[in-house]
Write a protein that holds these residues in place. Structure first.
Motif, PDB file in Angstrom:
ATOM      1  N   SER A 196       0.832  -1.209   0.000  1.00 51.74           N
ATOM      2  CA  SER A 196       0.000   0.000   0.000  1.00 51.74           C
ATOM      3  C   SER A 196       0.861   1.251   0.000  1.00 51.74           C
ATOM      4  O   SER A 196       1.869   1.325   0.703  1.00 51.74           O
ATOM      5  CB  SER A 196      -0.883   0.036   1.246  1.00 51.74           C
ATOM      6  OG  SER A 196      -2.096  -0.618   1.036  1.00 51.74           O
ATOM      7  N   GLN A 202      -4.930   6.612  -1.770  1.00 51.59           N
ATOM      8  CA  GLN A 202      -4.234   5.378  -1.440  1.00 51.59           C
ATOM      9  C   GLN A 202      -4.290   4.401  -2.605  1.00 51.59           C
ATOM     10  O   GLN A 202      -5.320   4.262  -3.267  1.00 51.59           O
ATOM     11  CB  GLN A 202      -4.861   4.690  -0.219  1.00 51.59           C
ATOM     12  CG  GLN A 202      -4.169   3.381   0.144  1.00 51.59           C
ATOM     13  CD  GLN A 202      -5.119   2.337   0.739  1.00 51.59           C
ATOM     14  OE1 GLN A 202      -6.277   2.612   1.023  1.00 51.59           O
ATOM     15  NE2 GLN A 202      -4.617   1.131   0.951  1.00 51.59           N
ATOM     16  N   TYR A 203      -3.186   3.703  -2.816  1.00 52.24           N
ATOM     17  CA  TYR A 203      -3.127   2.610  -3.776  1.00 52.24           C
ATOM     18  C   TYR A 203      -2.696   1.340  -3.067  1.00 52.24           C
ATOM     19  O   TYR A 203      -1.887   1.374  -2.129  1.00 52.24           O
ATOM     20  CB  TYR A 203      -2.143   2.918  -4.914  1.00 52.24           C
ATOM     21  CG  TYR A 203      -2.730   3.841  -5.947  1.00 52.24           C
ATOM     22  CD1 TYR A 203      -2.745   5.214  -5.745  1.00 52.24           C
ATOM     23  CD2 TYR A 203      -3.319   3.334  -7.093  1.00 52.24           C
ATOM     24  CE1 TYR A 203      -3.309   6.061  -6.673  1.00 52.24           C
ATOM     25  CE2 TYR A 203      -3.895   4.178  -8.032  1.00 52.24           C
ATOM     26  CZ  TYR A 203      -3.884   5.536  -7.808  1.00 52.24           C
ATOM     27  OH  TYR A 203      -4.460   6.378  -8.727  1.00 52.24           O
ATOM     28  N   TYR A 204      -3.269   0.241  -3.515  1.00 51.87           N
ATOM     29  CA  TYR A 204      -2.876  -1.060  -2.978  1.00 51.87           C
ATOM     30  C   TYR A 204      -2.609  -1.995  -4.140  1.00 51.87           C
ATOM     31  O   TYR A 204      -3.510  -2.260  -4.943  1.00 51.87           O
ATOM     32  CB  TYR A 204      -3.968  -1.624  -2.070  1.00 51.87           C
ATOM     33  CG  TYR A 204      -3.694  -3.033  -1.599  1.00 51.87           C
ATOM     34  CD1 TYR A 204      -4.388  -4.120  -2.130  1.00 51.87           C
ATOM     35  CD2 TYR A 204      -2.724  -3.270  -0.630  1.00 51.87           C
ATOM     36  CE1 TYR A 204      -4.130  -5.406  -1.697  1.00 51.87           C
ATOM     37  CE2 TYR A 204      -2.458  -4.557  -0.201  1.00 51.87           C
ATOM     38  CZ  TYR A 204      -3.169  -5.624  -0.741  1.00 51.87           C
ATOM     39  OH  TYR A 204      -2.895  -6.885  -0.307  1.00 51.87           O
ATOM     40  N   GLU A 226      -3.824  -0.795  -7.480  1.00 53.26           N
ATOM     41  CA  GLU A 226      -5.198  -0.320  -7.660  1.00 53.26           C
ATOM     42  C   GLU A 226      -5.532   0.791  -6.662  1.00 53.26           C
ATOM     43  O   GLU A 226      -5.115   0.739  -5.505  1.00 53.26           O
ATOM     44  CB  GLU A 226      -6.184  -1.481  -7.456  1.00 53.26           C
ATOM     45  CG  GLU A 226      -6.101  -2.533  -8.543  1.00 53.26           C
ATOM     46  CD  GLU A 226      -7.237  -3.534  -8.424  1.00 53.26           C
ATOM     47  OE1 GLU A 226      -7.202  -4.518  -9.189  1.00 53.26           O
ATOM     48  OE2 GLU A 226      -8.137  -3.337  -7.592  1.00 53.26           O
ATOM     49  N   GLU A 227      -6.322   1.742  -7.100  1.00 56.99           N
ATOM     50  CA  GLU A 227      -6.772   2.789  -6.201  1.00 56.99           C
ATOM     51  C   GLU A 227      -7.733   2.205  -5.175  1.00 56.99           C
ATOM     52  O   GLU A 227      -8.669   1.474  -5.514  1.00 56.99           O
ATOM     53  CB  GLU A 227      -7.483   3.885  -6.999  1.00 56.99           C
ATOM     54  CG  GLU A 227      -7.949   5.063  -6.154  1.00 56.99           C
ATOM     55  CD  GLU A 227      -8.734   6.064  -6.972  1.00 56.99           C
ATOM     56  OE1 GLU A 227      -8.223   6.530  -8.004  1.00 56.99           O
ATOM     57  OE2 GLU A 227      -9.884   6.373  -6.579  1.00 56.99           O
ATOM     58  N   ARG A 228      -7.504   2.531  -3.883  1.00 57.12           N
ATOM     59  CA  ARG A 228      -8.319   1.939  -2.821  1.00 57.12           C
ATOM     60  C   ARG A 228      -9.124   2.941  -2.027  1.00 57.12           C
ATOM     61  O   ARG A 228     -10.193   2.631  -1.536  1.00 57.12           O
ATOM     62  CB  ARG A 228      -7.433   1.163  -1.851  1.00 57.12           C
ATOM     63  CG  ARG A 228      -6.774  -0.023  -2.471  1.00 57.12           C
ATOM     64  CD  ARG A 228      -7.782  -1.057  -2.857  1.00 57.12           C
ATOM     65  NE  ARG A 228      -8.278  -1.762  -1.687  1.00 57.12           N
ATOM     66  CZ  ARG A 228      -9.253  -2.660  -1.739  1.00 57.12           C
ATOM     67  NH1 ARG A 228      -9.861  -2.921  -2.874  1.00 57.12           N
ATOM     68  NH2 ARG A 228      -9.630  -3.280  -0.647  1.00 57.12           N
ATOM     69  N   LYS A 264      -9.889   7.398  -1.511  1.00 55.58           N
ATOM     70  CA  LYS A 264      -9.642   8.745  -2.005  1.00 55.58           C
ATOM     71  C   LYS A 264     -10.010   9.735  -0.921  1.00 55.58           C
ATOM     72  O   LYS A 264     -11.026   9.573  -0.236  1.00 55.58           O
ATOM     73  CB  LYS A 264     -10.496   8.994  -3.249  1.00 55.58           C
ATOM     74  CG  LYS A 264      -9.802   9.677  -4.373  1.00 55.58           C
ATOM     75  CD  LYS A 264     -10.624   9.580  -5.650  1.00 55.58           C
ATOM     76  CE  LYS A 264      -9.891  10.267  -6.775  1.00 55.58           C
ATOM     77  NZ  LYS A 264     -10.553  10.103  -8.066  1.00 55.58           N
ATOM     78  N   GLN A 321      -0.680   7.270  -9.476  1.00 50.78           N
ATOM     79  CA  GLN A 321      -0.745   5.883  -9.906  1.00 50.78           C
ATOM     80  C   GLN A 321       0.330   5.089  -9.179  1.00 50.78           C
ATOM     81  O   GLN A 321       1.300   5.650  -8.668  1.00 50.78           O
ATOM     82  CB  GLN A 321      -0.575   5.758 -11.421  1.00 50.78           C
ATOM     83  CG  GLN A 321       0.649   6.402 -11.998  1.00 50.78           C
ATOM     84  CD  GLN A 321       0.675   6.284 -13.531  1.00 50.78           C
ATOM     85  OE1 GLN A 321       0.227   5.303 -14.098  1.00 50.78           O
ATOM     86  NE2 GLN A 321       1.203   7.299 -14.194  1.00 50.78           N
ATOM     87  N   GLN A 322       0.115   3.775  -9.145  1.00 51.46           N
ATOM     88  CA  GLN A 322       1.101   2.868  -8.570  1.00 51.46           C
ATOM     89  C   GLN A 322       1.478   1.873  -9.657  1.00 51.46           C
ATOM     90  O   GLN A 322       0.605   1.265 -10.272  1.00 51.46           O
ATOM     91  CB  GLN A 322       0.548   2.142  -7.343  1.00 51.46           C
ATOM     92  CG  GLN A 322       1.593   1.283  -6.634  1.00 51.46           C
ATOM     93  CD  GLN A 322       1.029   0.565  -5.415  1.00 51.46           C
ATOM     94  OE1 GLN A 322      -0.150   0.242  -5.356  1.00 51.46           O
ATOM     95  NE2 GLN A 322       1.880   0.301  -4.439  1.00 51.46           N
ATOM     96  N   SER A 327       5.180   4.648  -6.639  1.00 49.20           N
ATOM     97  CA  SER A 327       4.014   5.459  -6.952  1.00 49.20           C
ATOM     98  C   SER A 327       4.454   6.857  -7.371  1.00 49.20           C
ATOM     99  O   SER A 327       5.519   7.329  -6.973  1.00 49.20           O
ATOM    100  CB  SER A 327       3.094   5.554  -5.731  1.00 49.20           C
ATOM    101  OG  SER A 327       1.972   6.382  -5.988  1.00 49.20           O
ATOM    102  N   ASP A 383      -3.485  -3.774   2.957  1.00 48.03           N
ATOM    103  CA  ASP A 383      -4.469  -2.755   2.601  1.00 48.03           C
ATOM    104  C   ASP A 383      -5.182  -2.290   3.868  1.00 48.03           C
ATOM    105  O   ASP A 383      -6.399  -2.327   3.958  1.00 48.03           O
ATOM    106  CB  ASP A 383      -5.472  -3.334   1.600  1.00 48.03           C
ATOM    107  CG  ASP A 383      -6.439  -2.279   1.090  1.00 48.03           C
ATOM    108  OD1 ASP A 383      -7.461  -2.660   0.491  1.00 48.03           O
ATOM    109  OD2 ASP A 383      -6.181  -1.089   1.299  1.00 48.03           O
TER     110      ASP A 383
END
Lengths: 113, 112
Positions: free
Chosen positions: A31, A48-50, A53-55, A57, A67-68, A74, A97
């Motif tokens: 994450s 946040q990205y995990y 993927e965006e997890r 906002k 982006q990750q 990131s 996550d």
């Protein structure tokens, strides 16, 4: 040393420009979180990205995006910069996550002139 | 998200115990209480996290009463290097896709 790296350390740019901030999470962390801290303000969660993927906002402006990548680093892109975007931008990472223990990087200080 | 209230600032002296209380009246059942420390121009550092009763680690203790509407971070025998801003966060730290909200924090000044 948290193990989270951020580049660049400092960035000075003009209004209307676009910049990219980079973050490498701790080894093994999936994450990545982005925060903004303006002068004498608390930290504002952006996104946040995990595992790519965006997890989650937060209060992220439409002019900002992130982006990750597959290698888990990131990037936070800030465009059409305004004076009010001047702040410290922190990246944090965590193993899962979950936000139970985040490790923060040293931050990127952005100055918009 | 549960709103937190903490004192804006506190002064202490070297060797004393510092207790910072955070109020979170609308804490939810799944919420955990997490404390971070931040030095100027550095990223926050995780100190401690708890759900109820008492949690202790090598740097601090966290006391949470039965109703969980407040919590107290205790820093034993502080030194000058403990001068920092301390943030109390309340949120469902164990859920995926969640976020924690950092409030204004408590600025602790340790004097010689």
């Amino acid at each position: 040393d948290s193990g989270v790296t951020q580049t660049p350390k400092h960035l000075i740019t003009a209004t209307g420009q676009r910049v990219t901030l980079r973050c490498s999470p701790r080894s093994g962390d999936l994450s990545v979180y982005w925060y903004q801290q303006s002068l004498d303000q608390g930290l504002q969660f952006l996104i946040q990205y995990y595992n790519g993927e965006e997890r989650a906002k937060g209060n992220i402006l439409e002019r900002f995006s992130a982006q990750q990548f597959p290698d888990l680093h990131s990037e936070l892109n800030l465009s059409s910069l305004e004076l009010g975007d001047s702040a410290l931008y922190f990246c944090a990472s965590s193993l899962r996550d979950r936000v139970d223990e985040q490790y923060f990087g040293p931050g990127t200080r952005l100055t918009v002139t | 998200l549960a709103k937190t209230t903490q004192p804006i600032s506190m002064d202490s002296y070297e060797g004393q115990e510092v207790n910072i209380t955070c109020s979170h009246n609308n804490i939810a059942t799944n919420d955990y209480i997490t404390w971070y420390q931040q030095f100027p121009s550095q990223g926050p550092r995780f100190i401690i996290q708890g759900y109820k009763t008492k949690v202790t680690n090598e740097v601090a203790s966290l006391f949470i009463p039965a109703d969980r509407k407040s919590s107290t971070l205790s820093l034993p025998r502080v030194s000058l290097s403990d001068t920092a801003v301390y943030y109390c966060l309340v949120g469902d730290a164990k859920a995926a896709g969640n976020k924690l909200t950092f409030g204004g924090g408590t600025r602790v000044l340790v004097k010689p």
